[in-house]
Design a protein around this motif. Structure first.
Motif, PDB file in Angstrom:
ATOM      1  N   ILE A  72       0.864  -1.169   0.000  1.00 41.23           N
ATOM      2  CA  ILE A  72       0.000   0.000   0.000  1.00 41.23           C
ATOM      3  C   ILE A  72       0.902   1.221   0.000  1.00 41.23           C
ATOM      4  CG2 ILE A  72      -1.689   1.328   1.332  1.00 41.23           C
ATOM      5  CD1 ILE A  72      -2.846  -1.357   2.248  1.00 41.23           C
ATOM      6  N   PHE A  73       0.711   2.077  -0.984  1.00 42.39           N
ATOM      7  CA  PHE A  73       1.491   3.301  -1.119  1.00 42.39           C
ATOM      8  C   PHE A  73       0.621   4.467  -0.677  1.00 42.39           C
ATOM      9  CE2 PHE A  73       3.192   0.246  -4.070  1.00 42.39           C
ATOM     10  CZ  PHE A  73       4.560   0.384  -3.933  1.00 42.39           C
ATOM     11  N   ALA A  74       0.795   4.880   0.551  1.00 38.77           N
ATOM     12  CA  ALA A  74      -0.031   5.966   1.093  1.00 38.77           C
ATOM     13  C   ALA A  74       0.680   7.304   0.900  1.00 38.77           C
ATOM     14  CB  ALA A  74      -0.285   5.725   2.576  1.00 38.77           C
ATOM     15  N   TYR A  75      -0.109   8.311   0.587  1.00 36.69           N
ATOM     16  CA  TYR A  75       0.443   9.653   0.471  1.00 36.69           C
ATOM     17  C   TYR A  75      -0.600  10.660   0.919  1.00 36.69           C
ATOM     18  CZ  TYR A  75      -2.264  10.140  -3.834  1.00 36.69           C
ATOM     19  OH  TYR A  75      -3.277  10.202  -4.747  1.00 36.69           O
ATOM     20  N   GLY A  76      -0.118  11.803   1.306  1.00 37.93           N
ATOM     21  CA  GLY A  76      -1.003  12.893   1.696  1.00 37.93           C
ATOM     22  C   GLY A  76      -0.714  14.107   0.837  1.00 37.93           C
ATOM     23  N   THR A  77      -1.729  14.911   0.611  1.00 41.70           N
ATOM     24  CA  THR A  77      -1.546  16.139  -0.152  1.00 41.70           C
ATOM     25  C   THR A  77      -2.014  17.320   0.682  1.00 41.70           C
ATOM     26  OG1 THR A  77      -3.731  15.938  -1.176  1.00 41.70           O
ATOM     27  CG2 THR A  77      -1.868  15.023  -2.396  1.00 41.70           C
ATOM     28  N   ASN A  78      -1.383  18.422   0.449  1.00 37.17           N
ATOM     29  CA  ASN A  78      -1.772  19.664   1.103  1.00 37.17           C
ATOM     30  C   ASN A  78      -1.478  20.794   0.115  1.00 37.17           C
ATOM     31  OD1 ASN A  78      -2.677  21.433   2.981  1.00 37.17           O
ATOM     32  ND2 ASN A  78      -1.170  20.914   4.549  1.00 37.17           N
ATOM     33  N   TYR A  79      -2.261  21.828   0.197  1.00 38.26           N
ATOM     34  CA  TYR A  79      -2.103  22.946  -0.729  1.00 38.26           C
ATOM     35  C   TYR A  79      -1.588  24.172   0.003  1.00 38.26           C
ATOM     36  CZ  TYR A  79      -4.823  20.018  -3.790  1.00 38.26           C
ATOM     37  OH  TYR A  79      -5.245  18.963  -4.555  1.00 38.26           O
ATOM     38  N   GLU A  80      -0.746  24.909  -0.683  1.00 36.83           N
ATOM     39  CA  GLU A  80      -0.240  26.157  -0.122  1.00 36.83           C
ATOM     40  C   GLU A  80      -1.404  27.081   0.223  1.00 36.83           C
ATOM     41  OE1 GLU A  80       3.607  28.490  -1.352  1.00 36.83           O
ATOM     42  OE2 GLU A  80       1.977  28.925  -2.765  1.00 36.83           O
ATOM     43  N   ASN A  81      -2.383  27.145  -0.674  1.00 37.53           N
ATOM     44  CA  ASN A  81      -3.579  27.944  -0.436  1.00 37.53           C
ATOM     45  C   ASN A  81      -4.743  27.198  -1.076  1.00 37.53           C
ATOM     46  OD1 ASN A  81      -5.661  29.748  -0.297  1.00 37.53           O
ATOM     47  ND2 ASN A  81      -4.509  31.490  -1.102  1.00 37.53           N
ATOM     48  N   SER A  82      -5.488  26.442  -0.268  1.00 39.20           N
ATOM     49  CA  SER A  82      -6.539  25.587  -0.815  1.00 39.20           C
ATOM     50  C   SER A  82      -7.686  26.378  -1.448  1.00 39.20           C
ATOM     51  CB  SER A  82      -7.093  24.658   0.270  1.00 39.20           C
ATOM     52  OG  SER A  82      -7.663  25.411   1.311  1.00 39.20           O
ATOM     53  N   ALA A  83      -7.798  27.654  -1.139  1.00 40.01           N
ATOM     54  CA  ALA A  83      -8.876  28.475  -1.701  1.00 40.01           C
ATOM     55  C   ALA A  83      -8.488  29.107  -3.041  1.00 40.01           C
ATOM     56  CB  ALA A  83      -9.271  29.559  -0.710  1.00 40.01           C
ATOM     57  N   ALA A  84      -7.204  29.086  -3.363  1.00 38.74           N
ATOM     58  CA  ALA A  84      -6.731  29.745  -4.588  1.00 38.74           C
ATOM     59  C   ALA A  84      -6.436  28.712  -5.678  1.00 38.74           C
ATOM     60  CB  ALA A  84      -5.471  30.556  -4.294  1.00 38.74           C
ATOM     61  N   ALA A  85      -6.927  28.975  -6.860  1.00 40.87           N
ATOM     62  CA  ALA A  85      -6.616  28.103  -7.995  1.00 40.87           C
ATOM     63  C   ALA A  85      -5.131  28.190  -8.314  1.00 40.87           C
ATOM     64  CB  ALA A  85      -7.444  28.531  -9.203  1.00 40.87           C
ATOM     65  N   ARG A  86      -4.590  27.070  -8.758  1.00 41.22           N
ATOM     66  CA  ARG A  86      -3.197  26.986  -9.203  1.00 41.22           C
ATOM     67  C   ARG A  86      -2.172  27.266  -8.106  1.00 41.22           C
ATOM     68  NH1 ARG A  86      -3.050  27.213 -15.100  1.00 41.22           N
ATOM     69  NH2 ARG A  86      -0.877  27.754 -14.868  1.00 41.22           N
ATOM     70  N   SER A  87      -2.538  27.048  -6.837  1.00 40.26           N
ATOM     71  CA  SER A  87      -1.541  27.203  -5.780  1.00 40.26           C
ATOM     72  C   SER A  87      -0.696  25.927  -5.712  1.00 40.26           C
ATOM     73  CB  SER A  87      -2.203  27.489  -4.428  1.00 40.26           C
ATOM     74  OG  SER A  87      -2.885  26.355  -3.955  1.00 40.26           O
ATOM     75  N   ASN A  88       0.444  26.019  -5.083  1.00 40.75           N
ATOM     76  CA  ASN A  88       1.348  24.877  -4.983  1.00 40.75           C
ATOM     77  C   ASN A  88       0.710  23.753  -4.182  1.00 40.75           C
ATOM     78  OD1 ASN A  88       3.451  26.075  -6.409  1.00 40.75           O
ATOM     79  ND2 ASN A  88       4.203  27.118  -4.576  1.00 40.75           N
ATOM     80  N   VAL A  89       0.995  22.529  -4.613  1.00 41.56           N
ATOM     81  CA  VAL A  89       0.537  21.353  -3.881  1.00 41.56           C
ATOM     82  C   VAL A  89       1.770  20.639  -3.329  1.00 41.56           C
ATOM     83  CG1 VAL A  89       0.507  19.849  -5.918  1.00 41.56           C
ATOM     84  CG2 VAL A  89      -0.891  19.275  -3.956  1.00 41.56           C
TER      85      VAL A  89
END
Length: 161
Positions: free
Chosen positions: A111-128
């Motif tokens: 099982i290859f688990a990963y998590g994601t988070n966004y620099e700014n989840s409310a802004a389009a095209r923000s860094n992930v």
């Protein structure tokens, strides 16, 4: 969807049945090999229908793993801009353990688990940001599974968490 883009194979994925019924999104999900999973709160199915369809789709997941296919699972069951991890649902552990057991523990599933988070989840095209955990070898749960399948499933979910 990130796993679809970075994985070496085009995986199947478990998704909420409700989105598969949407006119445009349903077509897209089916193109991305969606396997619908019906939630308890879905009013379009009786309890008996839901349980029968979900068992059939879990069995399909086991079959796919036994064929060497990949399955992408979102074990929280939903997405949100909330930064807290929600409790994981047991489907991924159930399918992985069942597939290994049905194959005599010879698949070598990880099982290859990963998590994601966004620099700014409310802004389009923000860094992930993506963080990969150490792969989990499903075979290490064999002894526990053979004694108590539910306990093995719970331990695997705890280890993913």
């Amino acid at each position: 969807m990130l796993s679809v883009l970075v994985g070496p194979f085009w995986p199947f994925m478990f998704v909420r049945a409700k989105v598969c019924r949407l006119p445009i999104l349903g077509v897209i999900y089916r193109l991305f090999r969606a396997i619908p999973f019906i939630r308890n709160d879905d009013p379009n199915y009786t309890t008996e229908q839901r349980e029968a369809i979900n068992q059939e789709n879990l069995a399909r997941g086991v079959q796919l793993l036994r064929q060497g296919r990949w399955i992408s699972v979102f074990p929280e069951g939903s997405s949100s801009s909330d930064l807290n991890l929600r409790p994981l649902r047991p489907g991924v552990a159930h399918v992985a353990l069942k597939a290994e057991d049905a194959s005599g523990w010879k698949l070598g599933l990880h099982i290859f688990a990963y998590g994601t988070n966004y620099e700014n989840s409310a802004a389009a095209r923000s860094n992930v940001f993506v963080r990969w955990a150490t792969p989990i070898y499903v075979g290490k749960y064999r002894a526990l599974y053979e004694k108590n399948a539910k306990e093995a499933q719970e331990q695997l979910i705890a280890d993913i968490d």
